[in-house]
Design an enzyme around this catalytic site. Structure first.
Site, PDB file in Angstrom:
ATOM      1  N   GLY A 231       6.781   2.056   8.385  1.00  8.72           N
ATOM      2  CA  GLY A 231       6.886   2.674   9.741  1.00  8.72           C
ATOM      3  C   GLY A 231       7.225   3.670  10.875  1.00  8.72           C
ATOM      4  N   GLU A 273      11.231  -2.059   4.773  1.00 11.54           N
ATOM      5  CA  GLU A 273      10.322  -1.590   3.891  1.00 11.54           C
ATOM      6  C   GLU A 273       9.649  -0.408   4.074  1.00 11.54           C
ATOM      7  OE1 GLU A 273       8.244  -5.399   3.190  1.00 11.54           O
ATOM      8  OE2 GLU A 273       6.875  -4.879   4.747  1.00 11.54           O
ATOM      9  N   GLY A 275       7.876   3.930   3.742  1.00 11.38           N
ATOM     10  CA  GLY A 275       7.732   3.956   2.043  1.00 11.38           C
ATOM     11  C   GLY A 275       7.754   5.817   2.662  1.00 11.38           C
ATOM     12  N   ARG A 276       6.597   6.125   3.826  1.00 10.72           N
ATOM     13  CA  ARG A 276       6.117   7.286   4.572  1.00 10.72           C
ATOM     14  C   ARG A 276       7.835   7.989   4.860  1.00 10.72           C
ATOM     15  NH1 ARG A 276       1.976   8.589   7.087  1.00 10.72           N
ATOM     16  NH2 ARG A 276       1.998   6.540   7.538  1.00 10.72           N
ATOM     17  N   ARG A 311      -5.275  12.422   3.769  1.00  4.76           N
ATOM     18  CA  ARG A 311      -4.950  12.073   5.648  1.00  4.76           C
ATOM     19  C   ARG A 311      -5.659  13.128   6.221  1.00  4.76           C
ATOM     20  NH1 ARG A 311      -0.214  12.613   7.427  1.00  4.76           N
ATOM     21  NH2 ARG A 311       0.126  10.545   8.192  1.00  4.76           N
ATOM     22  N   TYR A 315      -7.927  10.469   8.648  1.00  4.78           N
ATOM     23  CA  TYR A 315      -7.639  10.698  10.248  1.00  4.78           C
ATOM     24  C   TYR A 315      -7.348  11.620  10.983  1.00  4.78           C
ATOM     25  CZ  TYR A 315      -4.039   7.880   7.550  1.00  4.78           C
ATOM     26  OH  TYR A 315      -3.669   7.500   6.183  1.00  4.78           O
ATOM     27  N   CYS A 342     -18.451  17.707  -1.951  1.00  4.20           N
ATOM     28  CA  CYS A 342     -19.701  18.353  -1.428  1.00  4.20           C
ATOM     29  C   CYS A 342     -19.740  17.491   0.346  1.00  4.20           C
ATOM     30  CB  CYS A 342     -20.719  18.234  -1.999  1.00  4.20           C
ATOM     31  SG  CYS A 342     -20.917  18.799  -3.718  1.00  4.20           S
ATOM     32  N   GLU A 343     -18.530  17.584   0.644  1.00  7.19           N
ATOM     33  CA  GLU A 343     -18.441  16.998   1.578  1.00  7.19           C
ATOM     34  C   GLU A 343     -17.765  17.551   2.720  1.00  7.19           C
ATOM     35  OE1 GLU A 343     -18.239  13.507   3.873  1.00  7.19           O
ATOM     36  OE2 GLU A 343     -19.251  13.115   1.635  1.00  7.19           O
TER      37      GLU A 343
HETATM   38  C1  LIG Z   1       2.430   0.287   4.009  1.00  3.01           C
HETATM   39  C2  LIG Z   1       2.604  -0.836   4.570  1.00  3.01           C
HETATM   40  C3  LIG Z   1       4.345   0.138   4.275  1.00  3.01           C
HETATM   41  C4  LIG Z   1       5.063   1.163   4.285  1.00  3.01           C
HETATM   42  O1  LIG Z   1       4.540   1.857   5.313  1.00  3.01           O
HETATM   43  P1  LIG Z   1       5.530   3.203   5.614  1.00  3.01           P
HETATM   44  O2  LIG Z   1       4.460   3.926   7.056  1.00  3.01           O
HETATM   45  O3  LIG Z   1       5.103   4.565   4.587  1.00  3.01           O
HETATM   46  O4  LIG Z   1       6.573   3.395   6.532  1.00  3.01           O
HETATM   47  C5  LIG Z   1       5.897  -2.223   4.431  1.00  3.01           C
HETATM   48  N1  LIG Z   1       5.248  -2.670   4.553  1.00  3.01           N
HETATM   49  C6  LIG Z   1       3.660  -2.845   4.730  1.00  3.01           C
HETATM   50  C7  LIG Z   1       3.664  -4.157   4.425  1.00  3.01           C
HETATM   51  C8  LIG Z   1       2.596  -2.302   4.343  1.00  3.01           C
HETATM   52  O5  LIG Z   1       1.465  -2.447   4.485  1.00  3.01           O
END
Ligand SMILES: *Cc1c(COP(=O)(O)O)cnc(C)c1O
Length: 414
Positions: A231, A273, A275-276, A311, A315, A342-343
């Site tokens: 997050g 954890e 990602g982004r 994205r 949103y 076509c959106e």
């Molecule tokens: C999507 C998700 C993440 C990664 O979120 P980011 O915003 O990409 O950091 C980590 N843990 C869980 C359980 C998720 O669903």
């Protein structure tokens, strides 16, 4: 004018496009590595810190291998994601399997691989036991709902989220696991997404440390790790600031000392954890302008569309756009930048101020390294693009070829 930088100049990019036609996503390996090292350094004070990369953000084994080389594991939540981790040489407890609404075979695969299972509900204990057996180590996902005790920051409304166990449930769940003979415990939460306020992460850590102390007192178990989720946001807009990871690390260190060490619960491993923030800023969607049209508004049509980057349409997310070679021209034109679906919501940008754009120009969308290619789909018969890796040497490697019409037709019985 604030402009986001590209990791290649116009002639280098032209060279890449000669070999790999647009559209494609390209990832900057060196920048990804540097960034991960900063995250790990911010937590070097911890007894142990582990980042489990959220595979869903960039599900490409070459990227996962780069991350593995930096000591990063994988956060998976489906069978194919588990297999991608396996293919990338990430194994055992370097994988966290965060379930939610999970089928039995996925639990079995996670158990077979020795991944850490993170359960999403108290009812999943029986389901796991029946279908895959009870593992040595177990984690549960906490949903604080309206409790958010220690947070002085607004971190969303967890009570509206489908995830996790309530406070009463999570205490009961650990008790059940203790009775089933489990000796190794972790705990998890994920309550924020794309958050740029560093204090939110410190608040989450405080909340989880408090909970760990309470569960220790009530149930009598000790925890090996806490996973604070992902997050961490990224500055999609040029005027936004990246999260100061060192500040976050130091804030969590203080909470660790005040709560975990003070209560004799040291050592506790810290996990995240993300990602982004790991790959997001280091990926770029490169496309070519096919058409311009001027009706009630001015449109620029690309050879990429929302199947390559969903994205903005999904949103209204902002992705910065660079028109290659026109970085220094004034942004004195206003365009909607569209794809070919076509959106009518197939737009990368609406009313964006940009330099004058002509057919044939190369348009680069920034910050597509996470939740970009990954969200791709085939609506309207659109094919997923290639993914390229810009190596630290400057060489470019094809790490996923573009889909072909034959791929699109492959699942049909004709
Ligand atoms: C999507 C998700 C993440 C990664 O979120 P980011 O915003 O990409 O950091 C980590 N843990 C869980 C359980 C998720 O669903």
């Amino acid at each position: 004018m604030t402009e986001k930088k590209l990791p290649f100049n116009q002639s280098q990019l032209a060279e890449i496009i000669r070999q790999y036609p647009t559209p494609f996503h390209i990832y900057d390996e060196e920048a990804i590595r540097k960034n991960v090292r900063q995250l790990l350094a911010a937590f070097s004070w911890a007894p142990q810190f582990k980042e489990f990369f959220a595979v869903k953000a960039t599900p490409n084994p070459t990227i996962l291998k780069v991350l593995r080389e930096e000591g990063v594991g994988a956060d998976c939540s489906s069978l194919p994601e588990l297999i991608l981790a396996e293919m990338s040489g990430i194994s055992g407890e370097n994988i966290m399997f965060s379930s939610n609404d999970t089928p039995a075979e996925e639990y079995r695969k996670a158990r077979e691989m020795g991944a850490i299972i993170n359960l999403d509900d108290i009812s999943h204990i029986d389901f796991l036991e029946k279908h895959a057996g009870i593992p040595d180590i177990i984690s549960f996902r906490y949903n604080p709902g309206p409790l958010m005790q220690s947070g002085n920051t607004i971190i969303g409304y967890p009570e509206d989220a489908k995830y996790g166990l309530t406070r009463d449930q999570i205490i009961a769940a650990y008790r059940i696991m203790q009775q089933k003979g489990v000796k190794r415990f972790g705990i998890h939460t994920m309550v924020i997404s794309n958050e740029l306020n560093p204090d939110s992460f410190i608040a989450t850590a405080n909340m989880m440390f408090d909970l760990i102390v309470d569960i220790h007192k009530e149930v009598g178990i000790s925890f090996e790790f806490v996973n604070l989720g992902g997050g961490i946001g990224i500055p999609y807009k040029p005027e936004q600031q990246a999260v100061d990871l060192f500040y976050v690390g130091q804030g969590i260190k203080k909470a660790y000392e005040d709560k975990i060490i003070a209560n004799g619960l040291h050592p506790l491993r810290i996990a995240m954890e993300c990602g982004r923030m790991i790959t997001g800023p280091y990926g770029y969607l490169v496309s070519t302008v096919l058409h311009k049209k001027e009706i009630y508004k001015n449109y620029v049509g690309l050879d990429a569309c929302m199947t390559n980057l969903m994205r903005p349409a999904l949103y209204g997310a902002y992705h910065h756009i660079t028109v290659v070679g026109k970085e220094n021209l004034p942004a004195d034109h206003v365009y909607d930048v569209t794809g070919s679906l076509c959106e009518n919501n197939d737009k990368f940008a609406v009313d964006r101020e940009l330099p004058v754009i002509d057919a044939g120009d190369i348009v680069v969308m920034h910050d597509t390294g996470a939740h970009g290619f990954a969200m791709g789909f085939n609506y309207n018969g659109k094919l997923r693009s290639a993914e390229l890796l810009l190596k630290p040497s400057g060489k470019v490697e094809l790490i996923r070829r573009a889909e072909t019409v034959a791929d699109y037709l492959a699942t049909l019985d004709i």
